[in-house]
Design a protein around this motif. Structure first.
Motif, mmCIF file in Angstrom:
data_model
loop_
_atom_site.group_PDB
_atom_site.id
_atom_site.type_symbol
_atom_site.label_atom_id
_atom_site.label_comp_id
_atom_site.label_asym_id
_atom_site.label_seq_id
_atom_site.Cartn_x
_atom_site.Cartn_y
_atom_site.Cartn_z
ATOM 1 N N THR A 69 76.284 49.497 29.966
ATOM 2 C CA THR A 69 77.322 49.944 30.535
ATOM 3 C C THR A 69 76.754 50.475 31.921
ATOM 4 O O THR A 69 75.393 50.507 32.085
ATOM 5 C CB THR A 69 77.824 50.944 29.829
ATOM 6 N N SER A 70 77.719 50.766 32.860
ATOM 7 C CA SER A 70 77.400 51.271 34.200
ATOM 8 C C SER A 70 76.676 52.484 34.086
ATOM 9 O O SER A 70 75.544 52.695 34.834
ATOM 10 C CB SER A 70 78.618 51.491 34.933
ATOM 11 N N LYS A 71 77.099 53.305 33.384
ATOM 12 C CA LYS A 71 76.165 54.578 33.053
ATOM 13 C C LYS A 71 74.671 54.374 32.598
ATOM 14 O O LYS A 71 73.869 54.953 32.960
ATOM 15 C CB LYS A 71 76.977 55.691 32.123
ATOM 16 N N GLN A 72 74.705 53.546 31.430
ATOM 17 C CA GLN A 72 73.452 53.015 30.669
ATOM 18 C C GLN A 72 72.462 52.513 31.907
ATOM 19 O O GLN A 72 71.397 52.787 31.822
ATOM 20 C CB GLN A 72 73.503 52.271 29.563
ATOM 21 N N LYS A 73 73.161 51.745 32.861
ATOM 22 C CA LYS A 73 72.361 51.121 33.804
ATOM 23 C C LYS A 73 71.671 52.047 34.869
ATOM 24 O O LYS A 73 70.202 51.884 35.023
ATOM 25 C CB LYS A 73 73.136 50.044 34.669
ATOM 26 N N GLU A 74 72.404 52.999 35.114
ATOM 27 C CA GLU A 74 71.647 54.094 35.874
ATOM 28 C C GLU A 74 70.771 54.919 35.157
ATOM 29 O O GLU A 74 69.856 55.264 35.598
ATOM 30 C CB GLU A 74 73.111 55.353 36.348
ATOM 31 N N GLN A 75 70.845 55.284 33.815
ATOM 32 C CA GLN A 75 69.883 55.877 33.033
ATOM 33 C C GLN A 75 68.751 55.205 32.948
ATOM 34 O O GLN A 75 67.477 55.398 33.036
ATOM 35 C CB GLN A 75 70.511 56.105 31.530
ATOM 36 N N PHE A 76 68.931 53.786 32.605
ATOM 37 C CA PHE A 76 67.892 53.048 32.716
ATOM 38 C C PHE A 76 66.893 52.730 33.984
ATOM 39 O O PHE A 76 65.711 52.871 33.763
ATOM 40 C CB PHE A 76 68.289 51.296 32.365
ATOM 41 N N LYS A 77 67.553 52.904 35.129
ATOM 42 C CA LYS A 77 67.022 52.909 36.315
ATOM 43 C C LYS A 77 66.203 54.170 36.391
ATOM 44 O O LYS A 77 65.132 54.069 36.709
ATOM 45 C CB LYS A 77 67.944 52.923 37.561
ATOM 46 N N THR A 78 66.794 55.156 35.867
ATOM 47 C CA THR A 78 65.909 56.606 35.883
ATOM 48 C C THR A 78 64.920 56.469 34.945
ATOM 49 O O THR A 78 63.636 56.933 35.517
ATOM 50 C CB THR A 78 67.039 57.658 35.841
ATOM 51 N N LEU A 79 64.940 55.856 34.014
ATOM 52 C CA LEU A 79 63.698 55.701 33.144
ATOM 53 C C LEU A 79 62.575 54.895 33.447
ATOM 54 O O LEU A 79 61.435 55.261 33.577
ATOM 55 C CB LEU A 79 64.208 55.313 31.481
ATOM 56 N N ILE A 80 63.077 53.764 34.373
ATOM 57 C CA ILE A 80 62.011 53.156 34.924
ATOM 58 C C ILE A 80 61.226 53.848 36.139
ATOM 59 O O ILE A 80 60.040 53.787 36.154
ATOM 60 C CB ILE A 80 62.621 51.661 35.372
ATOM 61 N N GLU A 81 62.048 54.561 36.773
ATOM 62 C CA GLU A 81 61.269 55.292 37.838
ATOM 63 C C GLU A 81 60.348 56.409 37.349
ATOM 64 O O GLU A 81 59.207 56.597 37.759
ATOM 65 C CB GLU A 81 62.451 55.924 38.624
ATOM 66 N N LEU A 82 60.860 57.044 36.132
ATOM 67 C CA LEU A 82 59.908 58.048 35.467
ATOM 68 C C LEU A 82 58.873 57.345 34.881
ATOM 69 O O LEU A 82 57.517 58.060 35.032
ATOM 70 C CB LEU A 82 60.777 58.692 34.333
ATOM 71 N N ARG A 83 58.802 56.205 34.395
ATOM 72 C CA ARG A 83 57.716 55.591 33.881
ATOM 73 C C ARG A 83 56.667 55.115 35.046
ATOM 74 O O ARG A 83 55.769 55.222 34.663
ATOM 75 C CB ARG A 83 58.249 54.203 33.025
ATOM 76 N N GLU A 84 57.328 54.736 36.073
ATOM 77 C CA GLU A 84 56.608 54.510 37.309
ATOM 78 C C GLU A 84 55.547 55.472 37.750
ATOM 79 O O GLU A 84 54.546 55.467 38.257
ATOM 80 C CB GLU A 84 57.170 53.908 38.384
ATOM 81 N N ASP A 85 56.363 56.826 37.807
ATOM 82 C CA ASP A 85 55.833 58.123 38.412
ATOM 83 C C ASP A 85 54.773 58.345 37.478
ATOM 84 O O ASP A 85 53.593 58.854 37.628
ATOM 85 C CB ASP A 85 57.020 59.214 38.245
ATOM 86 N N ARG A 86 54.922 58.358 36.016
ATOM 87 C CA ARG A 86 53.845 58.722 35.011
ATOM 88 C C ARG A 86 52.593 57.696 35.080
ATOM 89 O O ARG A 86 51.368 58.298 35.312
ATOM 90 C CB ARG A 86 54.420 58.660 33.602
ATOM 91 N N LYS A 87 52.761 56.449 35.575
ATOM 92 C CA LYS A 87 51.696 55.500 35.797
ATOM 93 C C LYS A 87 50.965 55.922 36.916
ATOM 94 O O LYS A 87 49.889 56.017 37.147
ATOM 95 C CB LYS A 87 52.200 54.153 35.845
ATOM 96 N N GLN A 88 51.660 56.224 38.014
ATOM 97 C CA GLN A 88 51.199 56.731 39.262
ATOM 98 C C GLN A 88 50.514 57.921 39.096
ATOM 99 O O GLN A 88 49.276 58.007 39.739
ATOM 100 C CB GLN A 88 52.333 56.664 40.271
#
Length: 92
Positions: A69-88
């Motif tokens: 859903t649109s809300k889940q897509k926003e959450q998914f994007k946030t999760l990806i950003e968090l994962r990238e931040d952790r890797k960085q």
């Protein structure tokens, strides 16, 4: 994915997408038989795996994204950003 609060229908659709992705991969074990090893097939398979990894992952994400859903897509994007931040942060 747990953070997205997926419905049972979404979980089923995503599970099928992932299973299809796994089944469509060429197996290294195809290079081996009971008594022989096919070096050329092994090399070909390894090169295909390397070349197709990004394309296949992008295709799978695209299919999964379409289920959200649109809300889940926003959450998914946030999760990806968090994962990238952790890797960085591991490298800093």
């Amino acid at each position: 994915m747990k953070e997205l609060n997926l419905s049972d229908t979404q979980k089923d659709k995503i599970k099928k997408i992932v299973q299809h992705q796994i089944k469509s991969k060429t197996k290294l074990s195809d290079s081996f038989s009971k008594n022989s090893f096919d070096k050329e097939l092994f090399i070909k398979t390894m090169n295909e795996k390397k070349d197709d990894r990004v394309k296949n992952k992008a295709a799978m994400i695209e299919k999964v994204y379409a289920v959200l859903t649109s809300k889940q897509k926003e959450q998914f994007k946030t999760l990806i950003e968090l994962r990238e931040d952790r890797k960085q942060s591991r490298f800093n």
